[in-house]
Write an enzyme that holds these catalytic residues in place. Sequence first.
Site, PDB file in Angstrom:
ATOM      1  N   CYS A   1       0.849  -1.196   0.000  1.00  0.00           N
ATOM      2  CA  CYS A   1       0.000   0.000   0.000  1.00  0.00           C
ATOM      3  C   CYS A   1       0.882   1.243   0.000  1.00  0.00           C
ATOM      4  CB  CYS A   1      -0.882   0.061   1.250  1.00  0.00           C
ATOM      5  SG  CYS A   1      -2.116  -1.222   1.365  1.00  0.00           S
ATOM      6  N   ASP A   2       0.341   2.321  -0.535  1.00  0.00           N
ATOM      7  CA  ASP A   2       1.023   3.607  -0.438  1.00  0.00           C
ATOM      8  C   ASP A   2      -0.024   4.709  -0.510  1.00  0.00           C
ATOM      9  OD1 ASP A   2       3.867   4.837  -0.462  1.00  0.00           O
ATOM     10  OD2 ASP A   2       2.702   6.067  -1.842  1.00  0.00           O
TER      11      ASP A   2
END
Length: 197
Positions: free
Chosen positions: A70-71
């Site tokens: 995730c980012d």
Amino acid sequence: MKKPQFVLASASPARHRLLQTVGMEVIVRPSDFDESQIQVSEPAQLVQVLAQCKAETVVPQFESALIMGCDSVLAMNGKIYGKPADAQEAIARWQLMRGQCGDLYTGHVLIDQCQNQTLVRCQVTRVYFASMSDRTIQAYVATGEPLKCAGAFALEGFGGLFVEKIAGCHSNVMGLSLPLLRQMLEELGYHVTDFWR
């Protein structure tokens, strides 16, 4: 289909807590991927590329896992903001953000080693910030919390006091959209309850 191990390729305590809160059994394996090597100016594309790079960095450590990367970034007035570099930057950022709204983008990637499949998605949530005095901004930045977060705030921490409202997925603002994760698991043929402790 045998349930694979679920691996979170992130050092984010907020993401880990979210998954624990919904009962998921998670192995945390931070990617330590150098984000500075990715130069993309469109926020949705940027977070998806970074999320995929983070997940792929962890892949060699496992043989039959489901690996999530995730980012998150905040976009305001056509500009992308990640974590502030220092307190000065965090104060300046909040002086721009107060009384405004921004879009929080989170890229989500699931790499299923068992089925040799990769899903890449993005969730966007609009965040409306409170009007804050300089004194309040300085006090908030002094807690250190804004330096650890994309957008310089943590909804689940002190920052929750300074968010007026949210339009869209609530958990996305904490770095991981739980509804989107459920949909992605289903797309791969799993059920979220398969991963409950």
